[in-house]
Motif scaffolding. Structure first.
Motif, PDB file in Angstrom:
ATOM      1  N   ARG A 242       0.755  -1.317   0.045  1.00 32.82           N
ATOM      2  CA  ARG A 242       0.047   0.128  -0.161  1.00 32.82           C
ATOM      3  C   ARG A 242       0.875   1.407  -0.035  1.00 32.82           C
ATOM      4  NH1 ARG A 242      -4.092  -0.418   4.760  1.00 32.82           N
ATOM      5  NH2 ARG A 242      -5.355   1.462   3.679  1.00 32.82           N
ATOM      6  N   LEU A 243       1.971   1.247   0.625  1.00 35.62           N
ATOM      7  CA  LEU A 243       3.022   2.542   0.624  1.00 35.62           C
ATOM      8  C   LEU A 243       3.521   2.593  -0.630  1.00 35.62           C
ATOM      9  CD1 LEU A 243       5.010   1.817   3.720  1.00 35.62           C
ATOM     10  CD2 LEU A 243       3.363   3.556   3.399  1.00 35.62           C
ATOM     11  N   GLU A 244       3.628   1.547  -1.708  1.00 34.03           N
ATOM     12  CA  GLU A 244       4.119   2.023  -3.062  1.00 34.03           C
ATOM     13  C   GLU A 244       3.023   2.621  -3.801  1.00 34.03           C
ATOM     14  OE1 GLU A 244       6.929   2.393  -6.109  1.00 34.03           O
ATOM     15  OE2 GLU A 244       7.239   1.935  -3.491  1.00 34.03           O
ATOM     16  N   ASP A 245       1.953   1.882  -3.469  1.00 30.62           N
ATOM     17  CA  ASP A 245       0.761   2.318  -4.309  1.00 30.62           C
ATOM     18  C   ASP A 245       0.552   3.743  -4.056  1.00 30.62           C
ATOM     19  OD1 ASP A 245       0.300  -0.319  -5.313  1.00 30.62           O
ATOM     20  OD2 ASP A 245      -1.157  -0.753  -3.628  1.00 30.62           O
ATOM     21  N   ARG A 246       0.684   4.328  -2.846  1.00 29.86           N
ATOM     22  CA  ARG A 246       0.531   5.570  -2.436  1.00 29.86           C
ATOM     23  C   ARG A 246       1.511   6.534  -3.302  1.00 29.86           C
ATOM     24  NH1 ARG A 246      -3.426   3.184  -1.859  1.00 29.86           N
ATOM     25  NH2 ARG A 246      -5.168   3.766  -0.226  1.00 29.86           N
ATOM     26  N   VAL A 247       2.888   6.212  -3.036  1.00 25.67           N
ATOM     27  CA  VAL A 247       3.711   6.846  -3.517  1.00 25.67           C
ATOM     28  C   VAL A 247       3.580   7.006  -5.095  1.00 25.67           C
ATOM     29  CG1 VAL A 247       6.223   6.695  -3.968  1.00 25.67           C
ATOM     30  CG2 VAL A 247       5.427   6.098  -1.977  1.00 25.67           C
ATOM     31  N   GLU A 248       3.226   5.998  -5.848  1.00 27.86           N
ATOM     32  CA  GLU A 248       3.235   6.385  -7.352  1.00 27.86           C
ATOM     33  C   GLU A 248       2.081   6.881  -7.752  1.00 27.86           C
ATOM     34  OE1 GLU A 248       5.518   5.111  -9.590  1.00 27.86           O
ATOM     35  OE2 GLU A 248       6.536   4.370  -7.814  1.00 27.86           O
ATOM     36  N   MET A 249       1.126   6.912  -6.952  1.00 23.53           N
ATOM     37  CA  MET A 249      -0.211   7.695  -7.166  1.00 23.53           C
ATOM     38  C   MET A 249      -0.016   8.956  -6.888  1.00 23.53           C
ATOM     39  SD  MET A 249      -4.047   7.349  -5.338  1.00 23.53           S
ATOM     40  CE  MET A 249      -3.445   7.844  -3.788  1.00 23.53           C
ATOM     41  N   THR A 250       0.635   9.723  -6.129  1.00 25.37           N
ATOM     42  CA  THR A 250       1.147  10.822  -5.957  1.00 25.37           C
ATOM     43  C   THR A 250       1.805  11.341  -6.821  1.00 25.37           C
ATOM     44  OG1 THR A 250       0.962  10.544  -3.528  1.00 25.37           O
ATOM     45  CG2 THR A 250       1.975  12.518  -4.284  1.00 25.37           C
ATOM     46  N   LEU A 251       3.068  10.809  -7.365  1.00 29.86           N
ATOM     47  CA  LEU A 251       3.884  11.389  -8.313  1.00 29.86           C
ATOM     48  C   LEU A 251       3.159  11.228  -9.968  1.00 29.86           C
ATOM     49  CD1 LEU A 251       7.057   9.429  -7.194  1.00 29.86           C
ATOM     50  CD2 LEU A 251       6.383  11.790  -6.669  1.00 29.86           C
ATOM     51  N   ASN A 252       2.354  10.155  -9.902  1.00 31.07           N
ATOM     52  CA  ASN A 252       1.731   9.956 -11.293  1.00 31.07           C
ATOM     53  C   ASN A 252       0.555  10.981 -11.541  1.00 31.07           C
ATOM     54  OD1 ASN A 252       2.947   7.537 -12.234  1.00 31.07           O
ATOM     55  ND2 ASN A 252       1.307   6.159 -11.491  1.00 31.07           N
ATOM     56  N   ILE A 253      -0.136  11.532 -10.364  1.00 35.99           N
ATOM     57  CA  ILE A 253      -1.049  12.544 -10.624  1.00 35.99           C
ATOM     58  C   ILE A 253      -0.193  13.919 -10.951  1.00 35.99           C
ATOM     59  CG2 ILE A 253      -2.661  14.130  -9.505  1.00 35.99           C
ATOM     60  CD1 ILE A 253      -3.417  11.603  -7.853  1.00 35.99           C
ATOM     61  N   LEU A 254       0.715  14.060 -10.224  1.00 35.10           N
ATOM     62  CA  LEU A 254       1.480  15.478 -10.595  1.00 35.10           C
ATOM     63  C   LEU A 254       1.984  15.157 -12.005  1.00 35.10           C
ATOM     64  CD1 LEU A 254       3.664  15.779  -7.343  1.00 35.10           C
ATOM     65  CD2 LEU A 254       1.755  17.026  -8.198  1.00 35.10           C
TER      66      LEU A 254
END
Length: 300
Positions: A242-254
């Motif tokens: 779940r941590l990696e999911d949130r990391v990628e999600m944050t960067l992808n949105i930007l």
């Protein structure tokens, strides 16, 4: 039963089929082509075995000018069979309900929109006995709603904009504005709209962006689609937590919003091990105009 006069008026053409051609050409001045041959056919048009025919959506609209039946057809690509079924639908509905039927075709494809908008003519070329003119909603006439305030003023129209323009160059801005607008309506309606948009996004990158945006909106995770997304992740063999999911999600949105990400910001996001903090950053990523603003309220 038909009377003798009725019988005579049509049986004469059975006796001399060429008379019908002469009548069309000489009396009605219709440029009917010269037949090579005639063949008598069974006049009984009753369907012995019922044929299942369904429209996609049928709505009855009461207005000051009368009642209308709105026939909505979703069309992914040209299908010449529809040139026959659409007129059938309208004729059948008018005969059954005696209300004015209106055909609306919705498509994501400009090419399909042009095809669907072509009038359907039955009869003699230039003088048709029946003409059907579909109304078409598609990328060429549905407005692009890429402004948050505009999306909030008419959320359903913003949803239609996302559904028809989801594969275009402005998809990111459209989805971002819609994601923000969904916060202004009730969660149940928003969850339904989420599914509509998700199912229409043929572009895999746009669909993933939409799901990342919806992940940042908490109500989404109370909807069945959220479990579908998580299940797809498991089926695809994703091993990141779940941590990696949130990391990628944050960067992808930007990235999808076109916001430059300095190495320092990228490194800080990747180094974070606080799930709550990452979820907060993911929500901020939807709105910030500078990547550094992710950390605006939690400077250390």
């Amino acid at each position: 039963m038909p009377g003798s006069s009725h019988e005579a008026m049509h049986r004469i053409f059975q006796k001399d089929p060429a008379l019908l051609t002469r009548a069309l050409q000489g009396v009605l001045r219709i440029p009917f082509p010269e037949p090579r041959d005639f063949a008598a056919m069974n006049v009984d048009l009753t369907e012995i075995e019922p044929v299942e025919r369904r429209v996609d959506t049928l709505l009855r609209a009461e207005t000051d000018e009368g009642t209308y039946l709105l026939v909505v057809e979703s069309q992914g690509k040209p299908d010449e069979r529809k040139r026959g079924s659409w007129p059938y639908y309208l004729s059948y509905l008018y005969e059954k309900y005696r209300c004015e039927p209106v055909l609306i075709v919705v498509t994501q494809s400009s090419a399909t929109a042009r095809w669907a908008a072509e009038p359907i003519h039955f009869g003699v070329r230039g003088c048709p006995s029946l003409t059907v003119r579909p109304f078409v909603l598609g990328p060429d006439n549905v407005p692009v709603i890429a402004d948050e305030r505009e999306a909030e003023r008419d959320v359903p129209l913003a949803v239609l904009s996302a559904m028809t323009h989801g594969r275009g160059p402005q998809a990111a801005a459209i989805l971002e504005s819609l994601a923000a607008a969904l916060r202004t309506i009730d969660a149940d309606s928003a969850a339904v709209f989420v599914q509509f948009v998700d199912s229409c996004l043929a572009d895999r990158r746009a669909q993933q962006m939409w799901r990342d945006l919806m992940t940042a909106i908490q109500y989404f995770w109370r909807h069945p689609l959220a479990e579908q997304v998580r299940e797809e992740g498991r089926e695809e063999g994703r091993e990141e937590g779940r941590l990696e999911d949130r990391v990628e999600m944050t960067l992808n949105i930007l990235e999808w919003r076109g916001i430059q990400i300095p190495d320092s910001v990228r490194e800080r996001v990747r180094a974070c091990t606080d799930l709550n903090q990452l979820e907060l950053w993911a929500q901020r990523a939807v709105h910030v105009t500078d990547a550094g603003d992710l950390f605006a309220d939690d400077r250390s």
